[in-house]
Design an enzyme around this catalytic site. Structure first.
Site, short mmCIF file in Angstrom:
data_model
loop_
_atom_site.label_atom_id
_atom_site.label_comp_id
_atom_site.label_asym_id
_atom_site.label_seq_id
_atom_site.Cartn_x
_atom_site.Cartn_y
_atom_site.Cartn_z
CD GLU A 99 -7.46 -0.71 -50.69
OE1 GLU A 99 -6.24 -0.71 -50.40
OE2 GLU A 99 -8.23 0.22 -50.44
CE LYS A 123 -0.06 -9.85 -42.88
NZ LYS A 123 1.17 -10.19 -42.20
CD GLU A 126 3.11 -1.14 -48.85
OE1 GLU A 126 2.36 -0.30 -48.29
OE2 GLU A 126 3.71 -2.03 -48.23
CG PHE A 174 6.64 -10.88 -37.01
CD1 PHE A 174 7.71 -10.53 -36.19
CD2 PHE A 174 5.55 -10.03 -37.08
CE1 PHE A 174 7.68 -9.37 -35.46
CE2 PHE A 174 5.51 -8.86 -36.34
CZ PHE A 174 6.59 -8.52 -35.54
CG ASP A 175 1.71 -11.86 -39.10
OD1 ASP A 175 2.14 -10.79 -38.65
OD2 ASP A 175 1.47 -12.05 -40.30
CG LEU A 181 -4.30 -2.41 -42.02
CD1 LEU A 181 -4.54 -2.97 -43.41
CD2 LEU A 181 -5.45 -1.50 -41.60
CG ASP A 198 6.19 -11.10 -43.59
OD1 ASP A 198 7.33 -11.00 -43.09
OD2 ASP A 198 5.78 -10.42 -44.52
CB ALA A 199 3.17 -16.96 -41.90
CE LYS A 205 -0.89 -6.39 -44.84
NZ LYS A 205 0.56 -6.40 -45.00
#
Ligand SMILES: [Zn+2]
Length: 738
Positions: free
Chosen positions: A133, A331, A192, A49-50, A96, A46-47, A135
């Protein structure tokens, strides 16, 4: 929508290299989005991709002309590919924006305060009340309660339209079918769906035990489980759920924290990790604390979410085209730890390949203990620059294989030493060599007698891809060889109870009564009995599985079905010329040569003879094994003479299917075998005559080509339709073109 993203040319002076870079990024992002959302099989962390998305946004900031409605920066959530009925969300499910470090998070916090200060009823302030919160790394869903009853549940989809998963959601025990207490007429609860870590590990153990592919990580497992066709199958998966917001119905509350309290009172699960943060110091302390606790929450999280608590303030801040201004996701970085590299050892594989691997001081990383990591080959050890004795950086993102990134050179003491690749085999002492000039890998050429290779080959015969013999694992294989019960895999199908009694691994103490009656103190253990039973069963496995079991170099699960279909039996294969072999779909000169080299060796041919003499490898390919009654092409099940069930389903006769990668519920060989078993052809090259393209992991170039040719493209669910209901039904659910 999933295709190459076209950026219109415009006479605007955007430099061509900027346009090219932007287009390349856009296309890469689209492909990763497809892999992530549609295939549930992310191709990059994911990192990463971001990072791609942010690079794209950087180009767009510098050249606003590059922003088009097609740009990934303008889209949220997944591209198309739904197999459940589409359903529109009553209100948009936004995604988000992200912050990756403290400065970015603080910049958001300051922006938020400034945004509120410009409102009519707010004065310049230094703080705004927020909620912190966890994630959760799962699957976002929208639950609609009408008059307190759950009437609809949908996945996020593209934020406006999702998939109707009501039947499956109803099977999740923690989601109430009725709200406990008075509720507004319409309430839209966001949250979720996820798999707790313990349950994820148990599920994977069960899948493995049942001979199925395990999930790569809890997120894939949750997504795959929620989207099962049969709600009963979903019910068997230990899915859980936590709320993280409200759509319709939020008018009834002044703040998110107040809403959460009511949701909890209604019986909906809310996260214990949620906490109010009154100012910046509290907010940052919350993020840091959550980061420290991230592996002890019982479920995977990939960051923290910070939200302005008061709904009035949220409304004043509003949203950009893509994300709300009143919330941000922080993140967490991928998990990297340091540990000591104690030694570099080598492993000898079943084809003699010698692979160095790192032995480290055991260390906790991303929720599991790691003490070994492969280093692939000698060149890789050099490239990473690690020395034995080094402190090394170890990385593990999610559940991927741990990787040594490199040494911490500053911590060297001078006592470290370089790894020297051994020149002789650690198992049999034979001098190692490269099979061909220019090959990176060193091999032990003693394929007949090298104990390490024989044990690895025995294990391979028993593996799921080959003959799937439960009871022939690494311990059993090592015992069989160490106690001279077998010389090599050629002996396997001749094994008797008396043979196995020759190894302590397969013996147990006789029950007292039996010992007294027979005078025998030891008997065959359950392990031994199971191995004999399983060997008997394995004798009737399809020919292609035996082909894999033979450990012919390059002849793996990718091409075995094609070779088996083209050759029919082992005699034909042994006699086949290189030209004949090379004509088989997906078989090139390299594989053809490997097959010929394999059969040129006496002791290898002896393995084949022994197996056949013992009654193994005699099962004929399924379609010719029936009694010829089924010529109509209708699906029907047949039983072969040897007792194994083969199907005479010819629903895919004459149809070629390209499977571009791993699917969530089929291994590639299973998928190819399923096609071949229905009379179809599993091929690797996309052409005009391809019937279907099943898009698996990394659908890049084949996927693009299939779109360009207008071929029907199936996702995992579509592939299931193809297998179950045939080509016509599959065409109805396939996507065609960009
Ligand atoms: Zn050896």
């Amino acid at each position: 929508m999933n295709g190459p993203v076209t950026v219109p040319t415009s006479p605007d002076g955007v430099p061509p290299e900027a346009r090219a870079a932007h287009q390349a990024l856009a296309q890469a992002i689209e492909e990763h989005r497809f892999a992530y959302y549609v295939l549930d099989a992310p191709t990059i962390p994911d990192a990463d991709f971001d990072r791609l998305l942010r690079q794209l946004e950087d180009w767009e900031r510098r050249h606003p002309e590059l922003v088009t409605p097609q740009s990934p920066s303008q889209q949220v959530g997944p591209p198309g590919g739904a197999s459940f009925a589409p359903v529109d969300h009553p209100s948009k499910m936004e995604s988000l924006d992200n912050a990756f470090d403290r400065d970015e998070l603080q910049a958001w916090y300051r922006r938020t305060i400034a945004g509120l200060a410009s409102g009519d009823d707010a004065e310049a302030a230094s703080a705004v009340a927020c909620l912190g919160e966890a994630k959760i790394d799962g699957l976002a869903v929208d639950l609609i309660y009408r008059d307190g009853r759950l009437v609809l549940a949908a996945t996020r989809g593209d934020g406006l339209t999702g998939e109707d998963v009501t039947a499956n959601i109803r099977t999740i025990g923690v989601i109430p079918a009725r709200l406990d207490g008075p509720a507004p007429e319409l309430v839209e609860v966001r949250g979720e769906v996820f798999l707790p870590l313990d349950d994820f590990q148990r599920l994977n153990r069960e899948l493995t035990a049942a001979g199925k592919s395990p999930f790569a990580n809890p997120r894939n497992a949750a997504a795959g489980s929620l989207r099962l066709k049969d709600p009963k199958a979903t019910a068997a998966r230990p899915l859980s759920f936590l709320c993280h917001g409200l759509g319709l119905g939020r008018e009834a509350f002044a703040s998110l924290s107040q809403a959460y309290r009511r949701l909890a009172a209604w019986g909906l699960p809310t996260s214990p990790a949620t906490a109010p943060v009154a100012d910046w110091d509290q907010l940052w302390a919350y993020v840091e604390d959550l980061g420290r606790r991230r592996h002890s929450l019982g479920h995977e999280i990939d960051g923290a979410v910070l939200k302005v608590d008061a709904f009035a303030a949220q409304d004043r801040l509003g949203s950009t085209s893509r994300a709300p201004r009143w919330a941000i996701a922080f993140k967490f970085p991928p998990v990297e730890v340091t540990t000591k590299l104690l030694d570099i050892r080598v492993n000898v594989g079943r084809t003699g390949r010698v692979t160095p691997y790192a032995v480290m001081t055991p260390v906790q990383v991303a929720g599991s203990t790691v003490e070994m990591a492969t280093l692939h080959n000698e060149d890789e050890v050099k490239r990473k620059g690690v020395l034995i004795g080094d402190t090394v950086i170890l990385r593990k993102a999610g559940d991927v294989i741990p990787e040594i990134l490199g040494p911490v050179a500053a911590q060297r003491t001078g006592a470290e030493r370089a790894f020297v690749m051994p020149q002789v085999c650690p198992s049999c002492g034979t001098a190692l060599s490269r099979q061909k000039q220019g090959e990176v890998d060193l091999r032990c050429p003693n394929q007949r007698g090298c104990p390490a290779q024989v044990v690895e080959r025995l294990i391979h015969v028993g593996s799921r891809a080959a003959l799937d013999i439960e009871g022939l694992g690494d311990k059993a294989a090592a015992a069989l060889l160490a106690d001279s019960v077998v010389v090599n895999e050629g002996d396997l199908f001749d094994l008797t109870a008396a043979d196995l009694m020759g190894s302590a691994f397969f013996r147990k103490k006789a029950p007292k009564k039996q010992a007294v009656e027979t005078g025998e103190l030891e008997v065959l253990s359950e392990t031994g009995k199971k191995l004999l039973d399983q060997l008997e069963l394995a004798k009737s496995r399809p020919f292609e599985r035996f082909l894999i079991a033979l450990s012919i170099r390059h002849l793996g699960k990718g091409v075995a079905p094609q070779v088996a279909a083209a050759m029919g039996d082992i005699d034909h294969l042994a006699r086949a010329s290189a030209e004949e072999l090379a004509q088989i779909e997906d078989v090139g000169p390299v594989i053809a040569e490997a097959v010929q080299q394999w059969f040129a060796v006496d002791w290898r041919r002896a393995i084949v003879r022994r197996w056949r003499a013992a009654g193994a490898m005699s099962a004929l390919p399924a379609p010719t094994a029936g009694d010829g009654a089924d010529q109509g092409g209708a699906a029907a099940a047949g039983t072969t003479a040897s007792g194994s069930v083969g199907t005479v389903d010819q629903s895919l006769a004459g149809i070629s299917v390209v499977i571009t990668g791993a699917l969530p519920h089929h291994s590639r060989d299973q998928a190819a075998a399923a096609v071949v078993a229905r009379g179809g052809k599993a091929t690797s090259a996309v052409s005009k005559s391809t019937g279907f393209v099943v898009a698996g992991d990394k659908p890049g170039s084949k996927y693009t080509k299939a779109q360009a040719l207008g071929l029907p493209i199936l996702d995992a669910a579509g592939f299931a339709v193809l297998l179950a209901d045939g080509p016509e039904a599959a065409r109805a659910v396939a996507s065609v073109g960009p």
